[in-house]
Write an enzyme that holds these catalytic residues in place. Structure first.
Site, PDB file in Angstrom:
ATOM      1  N   HIS A 293      62.768  46.937  66.656  1.00 51.78           N
ATOM      2  CA  HIS A 293      63.672  47.950  66.119  1.00 51.78           C
ATOM      3  C   HIS A 293      63.005  49.318  66.298  1.00 51.78           C
ATOM      4  CE1 HIS A 293      66.819  49.361  63.261  1.00 51.78           C
ATOM      5  NE2 HIS A 293      65.907  50.255  62.941  1.00 51.78           N
ATOM      6  N   HIS A 336      59.187  48.576  55.002  1.00 51.22           N
ATOM      7  CA  HIS A 336      58.220  49.613  55.329  1.00 51.22           C
ATOM      8  C   HIS A 336      57.923  50.520  54.140  1.00 51.22           C
ATOM      9  CE1 HIS A 336      62.181  51.416  56.046  1.00 51.22           C
ATOM     10  NE2 HIS A 336      61.644  52.611  55.970  1.00 51.22           N
ATOM     11  N   GLU A 342      62.788  59.531  52.178  1.00 50.14           N
ATOM     12  CA  GLU A 342      64.071  59.215  52.813  1.00 50.14           C
ATOM     13  C   GLU A 342      65.196  59.237  51.776  1.00 50.14           C
ATOM     14  OE1 GLU A 342      63.653  55.441  54.723  1.00 50.14           O
ATOM     15  OE2 GLU A 342      61.899  56.034  55.884  1.00 50.14           O
ATOM     16  N   TYR A 351      76.595  50.164  55.790  1.00 47.93           N
ATOM     17  CA  TYR A 351      75.287  50.334  56.406  1.00 47.93           C
ATOM     18  C   TYR A 351      74.693  48.961  56.682  1.00 47.93           C
ATOM     19  CZ  TYR A 351      70.367  51.701  56.936  1.00 47.93           C
ATOM     20  OH  TYR A 351      69.089  51.868  57.397  1.00 47.93           O
ATOM     21  N   HIS A 366      64.279  56.875  48.612  1.00 55.44           N
ATOM     22  CA  HIS A 366      63.014  56.161  48.678  1.00 55.44           C
ATOM     23  C   HIS A 366      61.936  57.215  48.929  1.00 55.44           C
ATOM     24  CE1 HIS A 366      65.887  52.901  50.253  1.00 55.44           C
ATOM     25  NE2 HIS A 366      65.655  52.672  48.980  1.00 55.44           N
ATOM     26  N   HIS A 372      60.396  49.715  50.664  1.00 52.94           N
ATOM     27  CA  HIS A 372      61.821  49.427  50.750  1.00 52.94           C
ATOM     28  C   HIS A 372      62.121  48.746  52.082  1.00 52.94           C
ATOM     29  CE1 HIS A 372      61.312  53.379  52.635  1.00 52.94           C
ATOM     30  NE2 HIS A 372      62.465  53.207  53.253  1.00 52.94           N
TER      31      HIS A 372
END
Length: 435
Positions: A293, A336, A342, A351, A366, A372
């Site tokens: 990703h 991560h 964020e 989402y 976050h 998260h």
């Protein structure tokens, strides 16, 4: 009172950071000189500087305007109630390491225009030192009539979620609907009309370096957002006689002054310091065609650089419709912890990293180094599904990312629409280890 709107409302000059030349009445621009002894048509010449006079040519932002009355012609500003609007530095509540998520912000019970409907989530940095950001949401149910707004603290990036905005600015008119964004620079006067009767959305108030396009590096000349898709308005002016109010955000608080004319009286202008809009459907998504990703930075639309190379004061990132084709990989965002903070919002759809609870008009935060990632249901599905090509469609999420932790306002920390059990989305995760 007389009010006239001159020039076609919704015509645009293409470009981002380019020098624009536009006049609502032919002959309003002086030929050859920015400030002649007498400007054409009895207008007044005035320069609006968004950067220091001596900023390098490639970053210098200024616009010459030719207006009915100089902007200096007004009375004293006096402080007024700031409602739910706040600025950095914030010290209302302790810096919160918890994962936070809000339901959509409710519309006000009575009438509220754009300024009245601003609700500050949090801020970082220092508005006086011109570093950091503030993040707001807005929920408005009334157009601004004989009332104008100017933010001297930072530029405002608007992300509509419900209802269009008609932005009447000193330099012209922008019509912005959900799926589009608009940026209004510091010091520009404007007002907001609501074509759909009410509107709701998100605001990134950037105290730092002006938003610009990110460098493309190895991507090359094409990809992400293109210069030509950013649209600046053509000149359009109001000729208003009678009392109007101008609300100014200055040093984090609101001030008000009475004018005897509309501040949107610019008949012609040229320069590169201008409001602009962008249709997010024009963003060219770049992603993996092999495995893993990619970092969310690959989806950056606009960035506010800091003095640290590669570390943004703020980024505006979108998660738009796209194909997922990675093989033998976990396709949603991985778990991560990030030095960057964020803040996420959702314009429409679902989402792909959350199964439920993250709704259009809602938001999550976050903070720096807060753990998260996908919830339990998303992890279970993504780690076992067949990895055939998959189209992520009918969705538009975004992220305001900033290098500093975001300190909440007390209103956001105690809001009725703050979800009390966000942590529960990770409760079903179990240990799968086997030696």
């Amino acid at each position: 009172m007389t009010r006239t709107h001159t020039a076609t409302d919704l015509r645009y000059l293409a470009g981002f950071g380019n020098h624009h030349v536009t006049e609502a009445i032919p002959g309003a621009l002086p030929p050859g000189r920015n400030s002649p002894q007498r400007a054409p048509l009895g207008l007044y010449a005035e320069q609006l500087s968004g950067t220091a006079f001596t900023a390098p040519r490639n970053t210098n932002r200024r616009t010459w305007v030719y207006r009915l009355v100089p902007s200096a012609a007004h009375g004293k500003f006096i402080p007024i109630a700031s409602g739910s609007v706040r600025a950095a530095p914030l010290r209302e509540v302790p810096l919160d390491p918890n994962r936070l998520r809000w339901d959509p912000m409710p519309f006000p019970p009575g009438e509220a225009d754009f300024v009245d409907g601003l609700f500050t989530i949090g801020a970082n940095g220092d508005v006086e030192a011109q570093t950091g950001v503030a993040i707001h949401q807005y929920a408005a149910s009334k157009s601004m009539v004989d009332r104008y707004f100017v933010d001297a603290d930072g530029e405002m990036l608007l992300v509509p979620e419900a209802g269009a905005l008609l932005l009447r600015t000193e330099l012209g008119i922008l019509h912005v609907k959900p799926g589009e964004i608009a940026v209004v620079p510091r010091g520009i006067r404007w007002r907001v009309e609501l074509p759909d009767g009410r509107a709701r959305g998100y605001v990134l108030e950037n105290y730092g370096a002006m938003l610009t396009l990110p460098e493309l590096g190895p991507i090359g000349a094409n990809g992400l957002a293109n210069h030509r898709d950013f649209l600046a308005p053509e000149a359009a002016f109001e000729d208003v006689t009678g009392a109007v109010e101008v609300v100014q955000k200055y040093g984090g608080t609101l001030w008000s002054a009475e004018y005897d004319h509309s501040p949107l009286d610019v008949v012609a202008w040229h320069g590169n310091y201008t409001p602009y809009k962008y249709d997010l459907a024009n963003f060219m998504v770049v992603g993996t065609v092999s495995f893993d990703h990619p970092d969310p930075s690959i989806y950056t639309v606009l960035t506010s650089p800091s003095e640290v190379p590669g570390t943004a004061n703020a980024d505006f990132v979108i998660f738009a419709p796209r194909w997922l084709v990675g093989e033998n990989t976990f396709r949603p965002p991985w778990y991560h912890r990030n030095i960057m903070t964020e803040y996420m919002g959702l314009v429409h759809g679902v989402y792909d990293a959350k199964a439920e609870g993250f709704l259009p008009g809602g938001a999550s935060l976050h903070n720096s180094f807060t753990s998260h990632g996908p919830d339990e249901a998303t992890y279970r599905q993504a780690s076992t599904r067949a990895l055939v090509p998959q189209k992520i469609d009918d969705t538009l999420a975004f992220m305001f990312e900033t290098r500093l932790p975001l300190r909440l306002t007390s209103a956001a920390a105690s809001a009725a629409h703050l979800q009390p059990n966000y942590d529960a989305v990770w409760h079903g995760i179990t240990k799968n280890f086997s030696s």
